[in-house]
Structures are given as structure tokens and as C-alpha cells.
Design an enzyme around this catalytic site. Structure first.
Site, PDB file in Angstrom:
ATOM      1  N   LEU A 128       0.836  -1.203   0.000  1.00 54.59           N
ATOM      2  CA  LEU A 128       0.000   0.000   0.000  1.00 54.59           C
ATOM      3  C   LEU A 128       0.866   1.246   0.000  1.00 54.59           C
ATOM      4  CD1 LEU A 128      -2.830  -0.927   2.501  1.00 54.59           C
ATOM      5  CD2 LEU A 128      -2.534  -1.538   0.109  1.00 54.59           C
ATOM      6  N   GLU A 197       3.578  -5.898   8.245  1.00 54.48           N
ATOM      7  CA  GLU A 197       2.827  -4.785   8.851  1.00 54.48           C
ATOM      8  C   GLU A 197       3.260  -4.463  10.282  1.00 54.48           C
ATOM      9  OE1 GLU A 197       1.625  -6.843   6.739  1.00 54.48           O
ATOM     10  OE2 GLU A 197       0.374  -5.730   5.340  1.00 54.48           O
TER      11      GLU A 197
END
Ligand SMILES: CCCCCCCC/C=C\CC(=O)SCCNC(=O)CCNC(=O)[C@H](O)C(C)(C)COP(=O)(O)OP(=O)(O)OC[C@H]1O[C@@H](n2cnc3c(N)ncnc32)[C@H](O)[C@@H]1OP(=O)(O)O
Length: 323
Positions: A128, A197
Site C-alpha cells: 500500500l 505490517e
């Protein structure tokens, strides 16, 4: 060029038992009746020819180069979707929208399968785009997350067969895209792949985790997710995060094609239904929690600690890039 003198002919047995009642009343009645019977068949034939003519331009239209995604259909009828957002194919709203639209195109054109790859020689996708999450406009952030969900639904739940030719690094969202495909061939070298993450101080959504748990073992996934493990290509092969190591991008694409060829003799509907049944659970889970997932993302973005982590991460990336 000559013209066919006889292109369709039917010989009618006017003395056949089925025709006798009408031929005894009216001359040529058997021929008339045979002609009536042929009309629907000719109509269907004309429809088929016209449909085939209409499909041809739309297949060509898929070849047109979009700015962020290039979608072409090769001679084997396989769609190749190439991400081309320099420098690292980070997934911003625009790129996600184009991927989503391209997935619709592949579904519409009934390709034999799709291979996802990148135009960068070193990065499949950097995941992302962090700038979509750092000090975001909330309206845009909502659209961003909804589009990411759409892309996952369309890719993970596609009825067409999918494979990823991973020709470079594939962290986080890049790893998710490749895991959403049915097969992965990754180019060997210094590249890494994984869901990192937690290293950014963020938590991968449940559907990211589900996708990983259905690619590698639950034990490996838990370890990888909690430690933000980025797998080397060899490690990824060992735990089946990827299926094959390729020498270069062309080899990765060939390996994906060989995988897609396995379905040549399998009836497509049976294949698609089997795939969807296997993937039904995570898809249903996100369908039922879709709105809550968006809200969780938005409130996560509003958290000052998260914004602080993202700021530090961006600085670290910039410093690394400047070296
Ligand atoms: C619902 C519940 C809550 C949900 C919580 C949110 C969950 C979020 C889920 C997923 C998260 C993500 O996907 S976050 C993105 C994670 N990605 C990464 O950590 C990768 C970071 N990038 C890299 O490690 C490297 O760039 C690379 C290995 C991919 C490539 O290295 P390379 O040396 O080739 O390139 P550079 O590092 O020099 O980068 C060039 C240039 O690109 C910028 N960059 C890199 N990655 C990103 C990114 N992901 N987003 C935005 N920008 C990125 C980098 O800063 C450089 O920019 P400049 O040239 O301007 O300095």
C-alpha cells in the site's frame, strides 16, 4: 473471388409419412415446412457469427496501454496484467482503481487465465502507498480502502485462473496481491516477500491474515505475521509461500503459463466452482464485516500513535532511498 453456387441445400422427402398429410393438400408443402424448421437454426448461426465479430474488437481494446496497468492478451489467450507505477508500484487509489477495472476486463473477455506481474526489474509491488495513510483526507481514505477490498474480492474470488510472476520485492500489500492468485513463481535473487505490517506498527487486517493462512501453514503464518518476517526467495519456497523459483521474469511468466495449461482439459465451470468453494469462507467473512473493516481502518488512521509510526517509517524509507 468466386461465390459459392450452393451454400445451403436441403433435400426433402415429400413422400415421407410426416409430410404426406400436407403434400396431399398443397404443392411444395414439404419444402416450405423444412424451410420453416431451418429458420431458428440459421438465426442461431447468424447470432454466433455476429457475437464472434463483436468480441474481436473488445479483445483488441484490452491491449491498449493504460497508464498504471498494462493489460494484454497473448497468443495463447492468457491475459498478462503488468503493474507499472514507478518507482515501486506502491498501491495508491489510482493504481487500485485501474487494477479493479482491469480485473473486470479479464472476467468479461473470458481469457484462459491471468498472470499478474510488474514492469519494474526489482519490485513486484511495495504494498500500500503509505502516503494514502499518512495524514489522510478521510473521504479519500474510505474510497481507498473500499477499492482495496474490491480488488481482493475480484482477484481472490475470480472465476478465471490466476498466477503471479513475482519479479521483485513483494512486501505487505504486494505479498497480498500475489497470495490472492492461485500460483506464484518468483524470480530468484535478493528479493523478499512477506506481510511486514507489525514492523510499521500496524496490524494486517483479518482478511490479509486469512489469505496468508491459506497459503502457508497456520504455524508459519502466525510466526511470520507477529515477527513481520520478510522471506528470502529460498525461504518462501521452503514454506510454500511461492511455488517455484524462476531465473528471470520471462521464466516466471513461462512457469505461470505452464500452471495455467493444467486447466486446459478441465471443464472451466467445474474448476471455477471448486475454487470458489475452497475460498468461500474468507470471502464471506469480509462480505459480512466489510463496513466494520472500513470503519476500523479509518479509526486506525485517526490514531496519533499510528500516524507517528507511519511518519517515522516514511522518514526511514526516505533516508534509505537517499543513500
Ligand atoms: C482494518 C484494520 C486496520 C488496517 C490497518 C492498515 C493495514 C495496512 C495494510 C497493509 C500495509 C501495507 O501494505 S503498508 C506498505 C508496506 N510496504 C513496505 O513496508 C515496503 C516499503 N518499501 C521498501 O521496503 C522498498 O521501497 C522496496 C524494497 C519495496 C524497494 O526498494 P528500492 O531500494 O528499490 O526503493 P526505495 O526504497 O529507494 O524506494 C523508492 C521510493 O519509493 C518510496 N516508497 C517505497 N515504498 C513505498 C510505499 N509502500 N509507499 C509509498 N512510497 C514508497 C520510497 O520512499 C522512495 O521514495 P523517494 O524516492 O521519494 O525517496
Amino acid at each position: 473471388m468466386g461465390r459459392a453456387l450452393v451454400w445451403d441445400a436441403t433435400c426433402v422427402d415429400s413422400l415421407a409419412a410426416s409430410h404426406l398429410p400436407s403434400t396431399s393438400q398443397k404443392a411444395a408443402a414439404a419444402a416450405e415446412s423444412a424451410q420453416m424448421l431451418k429458420r431458428p437454426k440459421m438465426f442461431l448461426l447468424r447470432q454466433a457469427v455476429s457475437n464472434a465479430r463483436q468480441l474481436a474488437p473488445s479483445v483488441r481494446a484490452m491491449s491498449s496501454k493504460g497508464p498504471l496497468v498494462d493489460l494484454t492478451v497473448d497468443n495463447d489467450g492468457v491475459a498478462i496484467m503488468t503493474l507499472q507505477r514507478p518507482p515501486v508500484n506502491s498501491l495508491n487509489l489510482d493504481l487500485l482503481k485501474e487494477i479493479s477495472k482491469s480485473l473486470d476486463d479479464v472476467a468479461k473477455n473470458k481469457s484462459r487465465g491471468m498472470i499478474l506481474t510488474s514492469s519494474s526489474p526489482t519490485v513486484f509491488s511495495a504494498g500500500l502507498d503509505i502516503m494514502e495513510m499518512y495524514k489522510p483526507d478521510m473521504k479519500r481514505a474510505e474510497e481507498f480502502w473500499t477499492t482495496l477490498q474490491d480488488v481482493w474480492f475480484k482477484l481472490y474470488g475470480s472465476s478465471f485462473a490466476t498466477a503471479a510472476a513475482i519479479n521483485g520485492h513483494a512486501p505487505a500489500g504486494g505479498c497480498l496481491l500475489s497470495m490472492s492468485c492461485e500460483y506464484r513463481a518468483m524470480v530468484g535473487g535478493k528479493f523478499t516477500i512477506g506481510l511486514n505490517e507489525t514492523a510499521l506498527g500496524i496490524v494486517a487486517p483479518k482478511w490479509f491474515m486469512d489469505t496468508m493462512c491459506r497459503t502457508i501453514s497456520m504455524r508459519q503464518a502466525e510466526l511470520a505475521l507477529t515477527t513481520a518476517k520478510m522471506f528470502t526467495v529460498d525461504e518462501a519456497l521452503k514454506c510454500e509461500l511461492i511455488d517455484e523459483i524462476a531465473t528471470d521474469k520471462a521464466d516466471a511468466i513461462n512457469k505461470c503459463k505452464t500452471f495455467l495449461k493444467k486447466f486446459e482439459k478441465i471443464p472451466p465451470l467445474a474448476r471455477a466452482i471448486t475454487k470458489l468453494k475452497m475460498r468461500e469462507e474468507p470471502i464471506k467473512n469480509l462480505q459480512t464485516s466489510r463496513q466494520a473493516d472500513v470503519q476500523e481502518f479509518l479509526s486506525f488512521l485517526k490514531n496519533p500513535k499510528v500516524q507517528q509510526s507511519l511518519e517515522m517509517y516514511i522518514q526511514a524509507l526516505k533516508q534509505k532511498a537517499a543513500k
